[in-house]
Design a protein around this motif. Structure first.
Motif, PDB file in Angstrom:
ATOM      1  N   LEU A 137       0.812  -1.212   0.000  1.00 26.80           N
ATOM      2  CA  LEU A 137       0.000   0.000   0.000  1.00 26.80           C
ATOM      3  C   LEU A 137       0.847   1.263   0.000  1.00 26.80           C
ATOM      4  N   ASN A 138       2.128   1.145   0.346  1.00 25.76           N
ATOM      5  CA  ASN A 138       3.003   2.313   0.300  1.00 25.76           C
ATOM      6  C   ASN A 138       3.188   2.818  -1.127  1.00 25.76           C
TER       7      ASN A 138
ATOM      8  N   ARG B  57      -4.796   2.979  -1.102  1.00 21.08           N
ATOM      9  CA  ARG B  57      -4.745   3.251   0.335  1.00 21.08           C
ATOM     10  C   ARG B  57      -5.857   4.205   0.741  1.00 21.08           C
ATOM     11  N   ARG B  58      -6.103   5.217  -0.069  1.00 22.18           N
ATOM     12  CA  ARG B  58      -7.165   6.197   0.213  1.00 22.18           C
ATOM     13  C   ARG B  58      -8.533   5.513   0.214  1.00 22.18           C
TER      14      ARG B  58
ATOM     15  N   THR C  44      -5.292  -2.382  12.248  1.00 22.65           N
ATOM     16  CA  THR C  44      -3.854  -2.503  12.489  1.00 22.65           C
ATOM     17  C   THR C  44      -3.070  -2.359  11.201  1.00 22.65           C
ATOM     18  N   TYR C  45      -3.487  -3.047  10.167  1.00 18.37           N
ATOM     19  CA  TYR C  45      -2.773  -3.005   8.888  1.00 18.37           C
ATOM     20  C   TYR C  45      -2.771  -1.587   8.333  1.00 18.37           C
TER      21      TYR C  45
ATOM     22  N   ALA D 137      -0.399   3.863   7.607  1.00 23.27           N
ATOM     23  CA  ALA D 137      -0.499   5.302   7.807  1.00 23.27           C
ATOM     24  C   ALA D 137       0.728   5.819   8.557  1.00 23.27           C
ATOM     25  N   GLN D 138       1.152   5.082   9.561  1.00 24.20           N
ATOM     26  CA  GLN D 138       2.320   5.490  10.345  1.00 24.20           C
ATOM     27  C   GLN D 138       3.558   5.586   9.458  1.00 24.20           C
ATOM     28  N   ALA D 139       3.699   4.653   8.520  1.00 23.39           N
ATOM     29  CA  ALA D 139       4.852   4.663   7.636  1.00 23.39           C
ATOM     30  C   ALA D 139       4.798   5.817   6.639  1.00 23.39           C
TER      31      ALA D 139
END
Length: 71
Positions: free
Chosen positions: A4-5, A11-12, A59-60, A65-67
Motif C-alpha cells: 500500500l506504500n 490506500r485512500r 492494524t494493517y 499510515a504510520q509509515a
C-alpha cells in the motif's frame, strides 16, 4: 515491504472503507444497546465476526499510515 506504500489511491479507498466500517459498527452497536441486546449470544453473527475482523483492518492500515506520515 507494504504494497500500500506504493499505491496511495488504493490506500485512500481503504481508509474510506475503514471509516464506513467503523461507522456501521458504531451505529449497529448503539442500536443493539438501545434494544437491550448486549449479551454475545443475542448479537447477530455478522456483527460478532465484524468485531473480530475489524482490528486486523485497523492494524494493517494504521501501520501503513504510520509509515506514510512525515514528522
Amino acid at each position: 515491504m507494504n504494497p500500500l506504500n506504493d499505491y496511495p489511491a488504493i490506500r485512500r479507498v481503504l481508509y474510506i472503507v475503514q471509516w464506513v466500517y467503523n461507522g456501521v459498527l458504531t451505529v449497529a452497536g448503539a442500536t443493539f444497546v438501545a434494544l437491550g441486546r448486549t449479551d454475545v449470544t443475542t448479537l447477530p453473527t455478522w456483527y460478532v465476526l465484524a468485531l473480530a475482523v475489524g482490528p486486523v483492518l485497523w492494524t494493517y492500515l494504521g501501520l501503513t499510515a504510520q509509515a506514510n506520515v512525515q514528522e
